[in-house]
Write a protein that holds these residues in place. Sequence first.
Motif, mmCIF file in Angstrom:
data_model
loop_
_atom_site.group_PDB
_atom_site.id
_atom_site.type_symbol
_atom_site.label_atom_id
_atom_site.label_comp_id
_atom_site.label_asym_id
_atom_site.label_seq_id
_atom_site.Cartn_x
_atom_site.Cartn_y
_atom_site.Cartn_z
ATOM 1 N N ASP A 105 1.384 2.168 -7.916
ATOM 2 C CA ASP A 105 0.291 1.313 -7.457
ATOM 3 C C ASP A 105 0.224 0.056 -8.311
ATOM 4 N N PHE A 106 0.803 -1.031 -7.756
ATOM 5 C CA PHE A 106 0.767 -2.338 -8.409
ATOM 6 C C PHE A 106 -0.081 -3.320 -7.601
ATOM 7 N N ARG A 107 -0.990 -2.796 -6.782
ATOM 8 C CA ARG A 107 -1.800 -3.689 -5.944
ATOM 9 C C ARG A 107 -2.709 -4.569 -6.786
ATOM 10 N N VAL A 108 -3.134 -4.054 -7.909
ATOM 11 C CA VAL A 108 -3.822 -4.850 -8.923
ATOM 12 C C VAL A 108 -2.855 -4.972 -10.086
ATOM 13 N N GLY A 109 -2.655 -6.182 -10.573
ATOM 14 C CA GLY A 109 -1.641 -6.415 -11.584
ATOM 15 C C GLY A 109 -1.798 -5.538 -12.814
ATOM 16 N N LYS A 110 -0.684 -5.028 -13.297
ATOM 17 C CA LYS A 110 -0.682 -4.225 -14.522
ATOM 18 C C LYS A 110 0.650 -4.433 -15.224
ATOM 19 N N ALA A 111 0.679 -4.170 -16.526
ATOM 20 C CA ALA A 111 1.918 -4.282 -17.281
ATOM 21 C C ALA A 111 2.955 -3.319 -16.705
ATOM 22 N N ASP A 126 0.826 -1.212 0.000
ATOM 23 C CA ASP A 126 0.000 0.000 0.000
ATOM 24 C C ASP A 126 0.858 1.260 0.000
ATOM 25 N N ALA A 127 2.169 1.100 0.235
ATOM 26 C CA ALA A 127 3.049 2.261 0.333
ATOM 27 C C ALA A 127 4.388 1.957 -0.324
ATOM 28 N N TYR A 128 5.047 3.010 -0.778
ATOM 29 C CA TYR A 128 6.394 2.888 -1.326
ATOM 30 C C TYR A 128 7.260 3.972 -0.697
ATOM 31 N N THR A 129 8.561 3.953 -1.013
ATOM 32 C CA THR A 129 9.508 4.864 -0.377
ATOM 33 C C THR A 129 10.024 5.876 -1.399
ATOM 34 N N PRO A 130 9.511 7.107 -1.383
ATOM 35 C CA PRO A 130 10.026 8.137 -2.295
ATOM 36 C C PRO A 130 11.499 8.428 -2.017
ATOM 37 N N VAL A 131 12.219 8.818 -3.078
ATOM 38 C CA VAL A 131 13.665 9.026 -2.975
ATOM 39 C C VAL A 131 14.054 10.378 -3.555
ATOM 40 N N ASP A 132 15.288 10.808 -3.214
ATOM 41 C CA ASP A 132 15.814 12.021 -3.827
ATOM 42 C C ASP A 132 16.479 11.669 -5.158
ATOM 43 N N SER A 133 17.158 12.611 -5.743
ATOM 44 C CA SER A 133 17.734 12.397 -7.070
ATOM 45 C C SER A 133 18.876 11.398 -7.068
ATOM 46 N N THR A 134 19.416 11.063 -5.864
ATOM 47 C CA THR A 134 20.460 10.038 -5.772
ATOM 48 C C THR A 134 19.889 8.714 -5.273
ATOM 49 N N LEU A 135 18.564 8.607 -5.231
ATOM 50 C CA LEU A 135 17.828 7.401 -4.854
ATOM 51 C C LEU A 135 17.961 7.043 -3.374
ATOM 52 N N ILE A 136 18.176 8.049 -2.546
ATOM 53 C CA ILE A 136 18.162 7.898 -1.092
ATOM 54 C C ILE A 136 16.777 8.292 -0.581
ATOM 55 N N PRO A 137 16.186 7.503 0.348
ATOM 56 C CA PRO A 137 14.852 7.813 0.850
ATOM 57 C C PRO A 137 14.730 9.228 1.407
ATOM 58 N N LEU A 138 13.542 9.806 1.197
ATOM 59 C CA LEU A 138 13.212 11.099 1.782
ATOM 60 C C LEU A 138 12.691 10.872 3.198
ATOM 61 N N ALA A 139 11.614 11.485 3.583
ATOM 62 C CA ALA A 139 11.156 11.420 4.978
ATOM 63 C C ALA A 139 10.664 10.039 5.393
ATOM 64 N N GLY A 140 9.995 9.334 4.495
ATOM 65 C CA GLY A 140 9.419 8.043 4.870
ATOM 66 C C GLY A 140 8.621 7.478 3.722
#
Length: 384
Positions: free
Chosen positions: A255-261, A231-245
């Motif tokens: 959102d891949f909770r329902v399968g999609k290409a 239900d959640a993912y981890t947003p990152v900065d431009s160097t792919l390090i996590p932001l706040a949470g």
Amino acid sequence: MNRITLFSMVLGAAIAFSSCSPKPQSKTENCFTLKAEDFQKTIDGKTTNLYFLKNGNIQAAITNYGGRIVGLCTPDKNGKMGDVVLGFSSIDGYLKAKEVFYGALIGRVGNRIAKGKFTLDGQEYTLPCNNGVNHLHGGLGGFHNVIWDVKAATDSSIVLTYLSKDGEMGYPGNLNVEVQYLLDSKNEIVMSYKATTDKSTPVNLTNHAFWNLAGEGSGTTNDQILTINADAYTPVDSTLIPLAGNEPVEGTPFDFRVGKAIGTDLGQVETNIQLKHGPGYDHNFALNKTVAGEMSFAATVVEPVSGRKMEIFTLEPALQFYGGNFMDGSDTGKSGKAFKYREAFALETQHFPDSPNNTNFPSIILKPGETYQTQSIYRFSVVK
């Protein structure tokens, strides 16, 4: 949740097996054209080799160079075998490759550590930065680049061990690691990890197989159907390090909770800042768990033409999805075909990126007297 909770009942059943002296096979397996002699080399005074495993309808080829899955064969809906893991036909192929993580065991810490620094018990540790300004997958001398000892092997399993010495790649403590690959009768490859240390140290082990369920070298994976139980993912900065949470996936390309290409929303790469950072998918997903540390469903991939289906189950709290954004045709695999842009993906079971620097993420610190144990299962079947 503390990472080092013991899952003795779950792991005991998977790890228990009758071992024998490991004897690499020199013959060619049904699905593979690989030869063990092409993997026999001395590196840093240790010998590499290739081991074939088989059980049920699946076959695997494993080398102790980096503990890599060289290939994994599974049938399509018509019973035709296909190798769905990217790899090379010799050790030299891995040594010369532009991409260094093909099929490898990753450690001590999978994913990124910001600026190669963390503080533990009041002491700051500095790690080599091998991904721009950040430390990635244990550094250049990480577990992907060492020769593992073969503790035991059978027709369907192999146990690899490695002693990562105090100070290796900047990490504290002598870390004893044991990893088992097991092919079981349910057409699964079960990956079981175990480690102990004599000093507190971060540990986050995973496997970095690149998958294409149509078969290695069979073109884009953007049409393969992906489901991620998050239900959640981890947003990152431009160097792919996590932001706040973590943030909800709802209403986003994540959102891949329902399968999609896989390629459904990649057209947003210039308008969605997270896809732009990727560029594309290279993000951590916080898996839905009823109970922390439980074995639970993480993801499914279905290749619509062959009907091959891969399901992932894990004790881990997260999954890194990487869409092959940096593949550029520089490497040519055992199929004789180049590995091109987005023609494979990785789904790495893990803890969260940069966990040593984020107290709101589950801890990855292993202490003396504790035992790190985790397990992930990749199950193969077909959809008619």
